[in-house]
Design a protein around this motif. Structure first.
Motif, short mmCIF file in Angstrom:
data_model
loop_
_atom_site.label_atom_id
_atom_site.label_comp_id
_atom_site.label_asym_id
_atom_site.label_seq_id
_atom_site.Cartn_x
_atom_site.Cartn_y
_atom_site.Cartn_z
N ASN A 28 16.21 18.82 6.48
CA ASN A 28 15.10 19.35 6.95
C ASN A 28 13.93 19.67 5.61
OD1 ASN A 28 15.83 19.59 9.53
ND2 ASN A 28 16.70 21.52 9.39
N THR A 29 14.58 19.84 4.48
CA THR A 29 13.87 20.07 3.34
C THR A 29 13.02 18.79 3.00
OG1 THR A 29 15.00 21.87 2.63
CG2 THR A 29 13.90 21.01 1.15
N LEU A 30 14.02 17.87 3.06
CA LEU A 30 13.46 16.55 2.74
C LEU A 30 12.20 16.01 3.50
CD1 LEU A 30 16.59 14.33 1.66
CD2 LEU A 30 14.48 15.34 0.16
N LYS A 31 12.46 16.26 5.05
CA LYS A 31 11.59 16.00 5.96
C LYS A 31 10.24 16.84 5.78
CE LYS A 31 13.00 16.10 10.14
NZ LYS A 31 13.38 16.33 11.46
N GLU A 32 10.43 17.96 5.47
CA GLU A 32 9.12 18.74 5.13
C GLU A 32 8.41 18.31 3.77
OE1 GLU A 32 10.54 22.84 4.92
OE2 GLU A 32 10.96 23.10 7.24
N ARG A 33 9.11 18.07 2.91
CA ARG A 33 8.64 17.81 1.47
C ARG A 33 8.12 16.34 1.18
NH1 ARG A 33 7.98 22.12 -1.57
NH2 ARG A 33 8.79 24.12 -0.93
N ILE A 34 8.91 15.35 1.82
CA ILE A 34 8.81 13.89 1.68
C ILE A 34 8.07 13.10 2.79
CG2 ILE A 34 9.80 11.92 0.65
CD1 ILE A 34 11.86 13.42 -0.62
N LYS A 35 7.03 12.42 2.65
CA LYS A 35 6.39 11.85 3.61
C LYS A 35 6.39 10.26 3.44
CE LYS A 35 1.97 11.27 6.16
NZ LYS A 35 0.80 11.60 6.39
N LEU A 36 7.12 9.44 4.14
CA LEU A 36 7.14 8.01 4.15
C LEU A 36 6.06 7.20 5.02
CD1 LEU A 36 10.95 7.15 3.83
CD2 LEU A 36 9.33 7.18 1.95
N SER A 37 5.26 6.44 4.37
CA SER A 37 4.44 5.60 5.20
C SER A 37 4.27 4.26 4.60
CB SER A 37 3.02 6.51 5.35
OG SER A 37 2.53 6.67 3.92
N GLY A 38 3.45 3.12 5.66
CA GLY A 38 3.33 2.13 4.78
C GLY A 38 2.53 1.11 5.91
N TYR A 39 2.21 0.01 5.53
CA TYR A 39 1.81 -1.00 6.41
C TYR A 39 1.78 -2.37 5.72
CZ TYR A 39 -2.31 -1.21 2.99
OH TYR A 39 -2.95 -1.29 1.97
N GLY A 40 1.74 -3.28 6.95
CA GLY A 40 1.92 -4.86 6.47
C GLY A 40 0.63 -5.55 7.20
N GLN A 41 0.14 -6.40 6.40
CA GLN A 41 -0.82 -7.33 6.82
C GLN A 41 -0.47 -8.63 6.56
OE1 GLN A 41 -4.03 -6.02 4.28
NE2 GLN A 41 -4.78 -4.49 5.63
N VAL A 42 -0.45 -9.67 7.78
CA VAL A 42 -0.29 -10.74 7.62
C VAL A 42 -1.39 -11.69 8.57
CG1 VAL A 42 2.43 -10.76 7.59
CG2 VAL A 42 1.37 -10.83 10.01
N GLY A 43 -1.67 -13.06 8.04
CA GLY A 43 -2.68 -13.56 8.80
C GLY A 43 -2.69 -15.20 8.70
N TYR A 44 -4.02 -15.65 8.79
CA TYR A 44 -4.04 -17.04 8.59
C TYR A 44 -5.56 -17.28 8.07
CZ TYR A 44 -5.47 -21.94 9.98
OH TYR A 44 -5.92 -23.21 9.95
N THR A 45 -5.66 -18.36 7.32
CA THR A 45 -7.08 -18.63 6.38
C THR A 45 -7.05 -19.90 6.57
OG1 THR A 45 -6.43 -16.46 5.08
CG2 THR A 45 -8.07 -18.39 4.32
N TYR A 46 -8.32 -20.25 6.87
CA TYR A 46 -9.12 -21.70 6.76
C TYR A 46 -10.06 -21.49 5.83
CZ TYR A 46 -11.77 -25.67 7.75
OH TYR A 46 -12.78 -27.08 7.59
N ASP A 47 -10.22 -22.38 4.80
CA ASP A 47 -11.53 -22.41 3.83
C ASP A 47 -11.58 -23.80 3.56
OD1 ASP A 47 -13.05 -21.92 1.73
OD2 ASP A 47 -11.94 -20.44 0.66
N ASP A 48 -12.66 -24.23 3.70
CA ASP A 48 -13.26 -25.62 3.64
C ASP A 48 -13.67 -26.08 2.13
OD1 ASP A 48 -15.77 -24.85 3.66
OD2 ASP A 48 -16.01 -25.76 5.84
#
Length: 337
Positions: A28-48
């Motif tokens: 409970n102490t860890l839940k109150e004091r430590i916050k984990l978050s994140g994100y991922g970005q994947v995609g496709y690119t066309y560049d002539d």
């Protein structure tokens, strides 16, 4: 014998209960004091403009840990696991008094509006405007320094004053980028000031006054590898935010050993229907070398299919001065927790 067995079982049960209570308290102490978050970005690119001209790619895989040590003292960790694992941010904050906090470690330099924005919220798939990417050291567009995501190592004081009418940041930093020690004895002084007279309007600017240590050669500026050179920056702009539309515009300028580079951008976002937004941007940058100017024009859509998660599609027309223009088509999906 029976009494001894009962006593032993009772003691074991009490021990298990105490251990469980201790474990629950820790969790409970860890839940109150430590916050984990994140994100991922994947995609496709066309560049002539390049070969090969199209590819799927993993742009970012970010993990963030926000730790609360006391009510006034906290720490933050941010790492990118895409391509090669790289520590992006590691710092500690201390809230001294209302309107005054201090930060020490590795974090984003307080230069330009755009560089303060997370790539999980910024509108453009291709990061920021050309001028921001170069002058703030976000990418390798400035060959004199290694691209560092607009971050550096140092000490900063910051805060909001007069009921958030004024936002300020003032930092002393190495000027060398992330994950390395300073390579000269001079430090960069970086300032950021934003005035918020209304809920929908913010105006302000920022500056860097410092000395760089060249990681490459720049003939037009008379700079060779390993040389210390004067590196100064400033910016000014405005942000307009409405209930269904926003606009951010800024002018940036930099001077390296007498060679001036400058650019501007304007990026807007309009909500078409709930969760669906139209994005438009124009930016121009003069690299300070003859024939090395470019304008980019961006149009696209983004759909927020879940809080903080979106699907983006954008078209960019790239128009370098004195050369044939090119086309950039990008799609990206972002998931965040």
């Amino acid at each position: 014998m029976r009494k001894l067995l009962i006593t032993t079982l009772t003691l074991l049960a009490m021990g298990n209960l105490m251990a469980q209570e201790t474990l629950n308290t820790v969790v409970n102490t860890l839940k109150e004091r430590i916050k984990l978050s994140g994100y991922g970005q994947v995609g496709y690119t066309y560049d002539d403009a390049v070969e090969p001209n199209n590819s799927f790619d993993v742009k970012r895989a970010i993990l963030m840990v926000d730790g609360k040590i006391t009510d006034k003292w906290s720490c933050y960790f941010m790492c990118n696991f895409a391509d090669a694992t790289k520590l992006l941010e590691l710092y500690t904050d201390y809230h001294i008094m209302p309107g005054l906090s201090a930060r020490m470690g590795q974090f984003k330099t307080p230069y330009t509006f755009e560089n303060q924005l997370s790539l999980s919220t910024v509108e453009l798939i291709n990061c920021y405007a050309q001028a921001t990417n170069c002058l703030a050291g976000v990418t390798n567009a400035d060959k004199l320094i290694v691209g560092n995501g607009g971050r550096d190592i140092g000490l900063m004081i910051y805060g909001d004053l007069f009921k958030k009418l004024v936002t300020y940041k003032l930092a002393v930093m190495n000027g060398q980028g992330i994950n390395v020690k300073d390579k000269n004895n001079q430090k960069d002084v970086i300032g950021y000031l934003m005035l918020n007279p209304t809920k929908w309007l913010s105006i302000g600017g920022s500056f860097i006054a410092g000395t760089g240590h060249a990681m490459a050669q720049a003939e037009e500026a008379g700079i060779v590898v390993g040389q210390n050179y004067s590196r100064n920056r400033w910016s000014a702009g405005a942000i307009l935010t409405g209930s269904r539309a926003s606009l951010r515009t800024e002018y940036l300028s930099g001077k390296d050993n007498g060679v001036r580079r400058s650019g501007m951008y304007a990026t807007g976002c309009v909500q078409l229907i709930p969760k669906l937004e139209m994005i438009a941007s124009v930016d121009y940058f003069d690299h300070g070398r003859i024939g090395n100017q470019q304008a980019n024009y961006v149009a696209g859509l983004q759909y927020w299919f879940y809080p903080k998660c979106r699907l983006q599609a954008q078209y960019t027309r790239q128009e370098p001065k004195g050369a044939e223009g090119s086309n950039l088509i990008q799609t990206q999906i972002q998931v965040r927790f």
